[in-house]
Design an enzyme around this catalytic site. Structure first.
Site, PDB file in Angstrom:
ATOM      1  N   GLN A   1      -3.316  22.795  22.267  1.00 49.66           N
ATOM      2  CA  GLN A   1      -1.841  22.989  22.725  1.00 49.66           C
ATOM      3  C   GLN A   1      -1.600  21.930  23.640  1.00 49.66           C
ATOM      4  OE1 GLN A   1       0.259  24.387  20.820  1.00 49.66           O
ATOM      5  NE2 GLN A   1      -1.149  25.189  19.459  1.00 49.66           N
TER       6      GLN A   1
ATOM      7  N   HIS B   1      -6.259  31.933  22.311  1.00 55.92           N
ATOM      8  CA  HIS B   1      -6.042  31.979  20.689  1.00 55.92           C
ATOM      9  C   HIS B   1      -7.461  32.770  20.154  1.00 55.92           C
ATOM     10  CE1 HIS B   1      -6.044  30.506  16.614  1.00 55.92           C
ATOM     11  NE2 HIS B   1      -4.740  29.979  17.049  1.00 55.92           N
TER      12      HIS B   1
ATOM     13  N   LYS C   1      -1.887  18.532  15.504  1.00 58.54           N
ATOM     14  CA  LYS C   1      -1.031  19.009  16.817  1.00 58.54           C
ATOM     15  C   LYS C   1      -0.241  17.828  17.451  1.00 58.54           C
ATOM     16  CE  LYS C   1      -2.517  23.291  16.829  1.00 58.54           C
ATOM     17  NZ  LYS C   1      -1.835  24.614  16.366  1.00 58.54           N
TER      18      LYS C   1
ATOM     19  N   CYS D   1      -1.694  34.671  16.250  1.00 57.85           N
ATOM     20  CA  CYS D   1      -3.460  34.250  16.621  1.00 57.85           C
ATOM     21  C   CYS D   1      -3.489  34.532  18.172  1.00 57.85           C
ATOM     22  CB  CYS D   1      -3.616  33.072  16.440  1.00 57.85           C
ATOM     23  SG  CYS D   1      -3.649  32.793  14.444  1.00 57.85           S
TER      24      CYS D   1
ATOM     25  N   ASP E   1     -10.045  24.631  25.491  1.00 59.41           N
ATOM     26  CA  ASP E   1      -9.286  24.261  24.278  1.00 59.41           C
ATOM     27  C   ASP E   1      -8.090  23.483  24.545  1.00 59.41           C
ATOM     28  OD1 ASP E   1      -7.640  24.765  22.050  1.00 59.41           O
ATOM     29  OD2 ASP E   1      -7.875  26.809  21.979  1.00 59.41           O
TER      30      ASP E   1
END
Length: 404
Positions: free
Chosen positions: A201, A121, A224, A362, A198
């Site tokens: 997600q 991202h 999320k 993104c 990260d």
């Protein structure tokens, strides 16, 4: 027992209509929906104990402080951090990444190397580019293949004793690819590099165990995973958080202030300057309670069924191409119709009450790799149904008929 119809009743928004049609919400990779149980916690905070924390001796402040710190412990337990003070509240994943990048500005030197992946991202690209510009470090990229998987043999070649930091997402937001982060972390540590994952997600689908992963930093956003926007966390190993300088100056993050010198507070307050999103932190804890009550194994199993069903049904449409066919992926399907711009498909679907995301998500380097302007992305959550996927398929067919 996992019962999707019972679960759906917890989400008020799922009963509304859009453009006269029942809402089909397939933009979960951008933001998940919020159950009534979490909404009630938000209302309760503002109705009954809205006050600033850590500073007041009055009852409301102490109650708010207790609830906020209880949420920190819930998050610690969920991600299996060793200490509660390794959980830093942030405004979200992007904030957490920038906090770490800023801290490493005082550690990196000219010629050091930083590795990211081609699946990132923009939030996990731009801060590292800025860091390299400030320090003279060199940014290197793990390439991807046509299936949307990282080429780990090339990662092996990039690693050296110059590598100081490795940053990879756990799951690609654009393609749904689940990256082999255990392998990536181990190999980075073998050359003495720190690793930030990260987890934005991954967190709605996978219950990450940060101690088992042996990861140095892990970042997530509450929105999320059934929580509110504007709040997230940075997990960092205690030794790393102690090495990094504060990201912001202000109230809460100090031990003692004089005009001659300021000393900083201990963890976690060192990185939590100013009044935080108190309600958001408490609601994040409630969201984790909600998802854990359903069970992440149940969620993963059901969402995999949705992924397989959706992939099969969409693949039957002539001229539809799916991007991201990794062997290990989560419930995200990115696709295009031949000769039709993804924005146009998304607009037709919206008229039918179907919410999808269109564009580069993104993750523009991924789209450049495939030489496309973007994709239509349908991302499924545990409260979606196969009937909704059927509606998506019919909508795509209609879009194809109208736009061809």
């Amino acid at each position: 027992m996992f019962n999707v119809e019972t679960i759906r009743k917890d989400f008020p928004i799922l009963s509304r209509k859009v453009n006269g049609k029942p809402l089909v919400y397939f933009d979960n990779a951008a933001t998940s929906q919020t159950p009534q149980q979490v909404i009630d916690v938000i209302v309760d905070y503002y109705s009954n104990y809205n006050a600033n924390i850590h500073r007041g001796v009055h009852s409301l402040s102490q109650e708010a402080t207790d609830k906020y710190e209880q949420a920190r412990h819930k998050i610690q337990n969920h991600f299996n951090a060793k200490f509660a003070h390794e959980i830093i509240f942030t405004s979200g994943t992007t904030h957490g990444i920038n906090l770490v990048a800023n801290g490493f500005s005082s550690i990196l030197k000219d010629g050091d190397e930083v590795i990211v992946s081609a699946l990132e991202h923009h939030s996990n690209i731009v801060p590292w580019q800025m860091l390299c510009e400030r320090t003279g470090a060199i940014l290197k990229v793990i390439p991807m293949n046509q299936e949307g998987e990282l080429v780990i043999s090339e990662y092996d070649k990039l690693l050296s004793n110059k590598t100081k930091l490795v940053f990879v997402n756990h799951i690609s937001n654009a393609l749904g690819t689940i990256n082999p982060i255990e392998n990536i972390i181990t190999k980075a540590h073998n050359v003495g590099a720190a690793v930030l994952i990260d987890g934005a997600q991954a967190s709605p689908h996978i219950k990450a165990d940060v101690q088992k992963l042996d990861v140095d930093f892990y970042v997530v956003s509450a929105h999320k995973m059934c929580g509110p926007t504007g709040v997230g966390i940075l997990y960092g190993k205690e030794e790393w958080l102690n090495k990094l300088p504060p990201y912001q100056g202000g109230g809460e993050m100090i031990a003692e202030v004089t005009f001659e010198k300021t000393t900083y507070a201990t963890l976690p307050h060192k990185f939590e300057a100013g009044t935080p999103n108190i309600c958001g932190g408490i609601a994040f804890g409630a969201a984790l309670d909600y998802m854990n009550a359903i069970g992440f194994e149940n969620i993963a199993k059901y969402e995999h069924e949705l992924l397989e069903y959706g992939t099969q049904k969409l693949s039957e449409i002539e001229g539809l191409k799916i991007y991201g066919t990794a062997k290990h992926k989560t419930s995200v399907i990115s696709f295009n119709l031949e000769g039709i711009h993804p924005y146009d498909v998304g607009t037709i679907l919206d008229k039918m009450g179907i919410a999808v995301r269109t564009g580069h998500h993104c993750a523009q380097p991924i789209m450049d790799f495939y030489k496309i302007p973007g994709t239509v992305r349908a991302s499924f959550a545990f409260y979606n149904t196969k009937q909704e996927i059927d509606a998506l398929v019919e909508g795509v067919k209609k879009a194809k008929l109208m736009l061809s």
